[in-house]
Write a protein that holds these residues in place. Structure first.
Motif: not given
Length: 413
Positions: A7-10, A12, A66, A109, A114, A120-121
């Motif tokens: 899975q992809t990070l929330k 991103f 970050y 970043w 979201t 976030r990116e």
């Protein structure tokens, strides 16, 4: 056994080729526009020292940076924007000729909440002019915004323009000397929640009714200061139509480093927030330990702009692939001839792929069809003996027998 589902990070995203075609189209159009206005490319590192980043974005912005300690125990952070790292570059490299006009397209970043149009990116696209206080430089940045959006076929957008000087005068006239940043944070929500919403929020912050009434009294009669008026004059001289920009004394911009002109761009639909934002920041380079260099610039929010383009169906008819022809594979017997054809096509700047395995020809055709490759070239044993190629048009199904040079001429038409 590893049961973790990939899975992809929330916040991103993965961009598959079809999406990248759209993003690259927008990026290339931006670069073409920036260079047409005389801006030059620049890149800066992904990581910066924490001391470079902190103290530049305001309390709310700094919560989104970050930050972490690297393996050497140094406090570092991921790029939050492109402006502060570029200001660092100018502080470090005084030999750069001034004025310096740069563009920069790199990821940033932000540990943000979201939602639609907020990630976030982000791939950020910036232009800035360093080393001049001329109002013409401010107007030229706004002209770039207009030009880029028109090239993308945006028709209903508004570039809202204000000045920190105007805002300071409004606060001074309103008698608000304390909690000025808090006042401006509420005023900046005017477009979202309206006058009543801003009044309510200011009351909850314990501002007096007299202060609130005075604030809106002077907002409603505010006019551009002398410098901002000169910016508007230059905008008009750049032949921007009146409908695309307006003076907006409620527009604030959140970043602490702005010192003069500020601007944001909004589209009527979809309701996605600002798609560009920038302004003048004349003291930031000095803050970073460099010379006293004035600057003005903007960010064009590629992610939001792409979202708008897709939702408003503004895309021209883009090819789903740049590959024009696939050379099929009949195995070792004719591999040499097939690779020679592949090389010849590429030498003539014709985007070509060679199918790597000697699968059944039906499977190869299916692959070309799925990838939207318009032509397939085949060299079997008969073609190799006769020094010809069978060319199949994947749209019509028509097949022709041609020499290699004839195929090249056909692909170049």
């Amino acid at each position: 056994m590893n049961n973790n589902k990939p899975q992809t990070l929330k916040g991103f995203r993965d961009f598959l080729p079809e999406t990248m075609t759209v993003r690259n189209y927008v990026k290339n159009l931006f670069i073409e526009t920036f260079e047409n206005f005389g801006f030059e490319p620049l890149e800066t590192p992904t990581l910066e020292y924490a001391s470079t980043l902190m103290g530049k974005y305001g309390d709310e912005g700094e919560k989104l940076v970050y930050m972490f300690d690297d393996k050497g125990g140094r406090r570092v952070g991921l790029r939050y924007d492109l402006t502060v790292p570029t200001a660092k570059v100018l502080a470090m490299y005084p030999e750069i000729p001034i004025p310096f006009k740069r563009y920069q397209l790199q990821n940033v970043w932000r540990a943000d909440n979201t939602q639609k149009g907020r990630y976030r990116e982000i791939l950020q696209c910036d232009i800035d002019t360093f080393g001049t206080s001329s109002p013409v430089a401010d107007a030229e940045i706004i002209a770039v915004i207009y030009t880029a959006l028109k090239k993308l076929d945006f028709k209903k957008f508004s570039i809202r323009i204000n000045s920190r000087t105007v805002l300071k005068n409004i606060l001074l006239q309103s008698g608000i000397t304390n909690n000025q940043n808090s006042t401006l944070q509420s005023l900046d929500k005017f477009q979202k929640i309206g006058e009543d919403g801003v009044r309510k929020e200011l009351k909850e912050k314990d501002f007096s009714q007299l202060q609130i009434d005075s604030l809106f009294k002077y907002v409603k009669v505010a006019k551009p200061d002398k410098n901002l008026a000169a910016v508007f004059t230059a905008i008009k001289s750049f032949n921007l139509p009146d409908w695309c920009y307006a003076f907006d004394p409620t527009m604030v911009r959140g970043l602490d480093y702005y010192t003069g002109t500020i601007f944001e761009t909004y589209v009527e639909e979809p309701k996605i927030g600002s798609i560009t934002g920038g302004g003048r920041y004349d003291t930031l380079i000095k803050t970073l330990g460099g010379p006293d260099i004035p600057a003005v610039g903007t960010t064009l929010g590629l992610d939001r702009i792409v979202d708008c383009i897709i939702e408003l169906n503004l895309l021209p008819k883009l090819a789903k692939t740049k590959v024009k022809i696939m050379v099929g594979n009949f195995g070792p017997e004719t591999e040499k001839e097939s690779l020679e054809l592949t090389s010849l096509l590429r030498q003539n700047n014709i985007a070509t792929i060679f199918y790597p395995d000697a699968d059944k020809i039906g499977k190869q055709f299916k692959y070309a069809s799925i990838k939207n490759i318009p032509f397939v070239a085949l060299i079997g044993s008969d073609e190799a003996i006769n020094k010809v190629v069978t060319l199949k048009d994947m749209t019509t199904g028509e097949q022709k027998t041609l020499t290699q040079n004839e195929i090249v001429k056909s692909m170049l038409k």
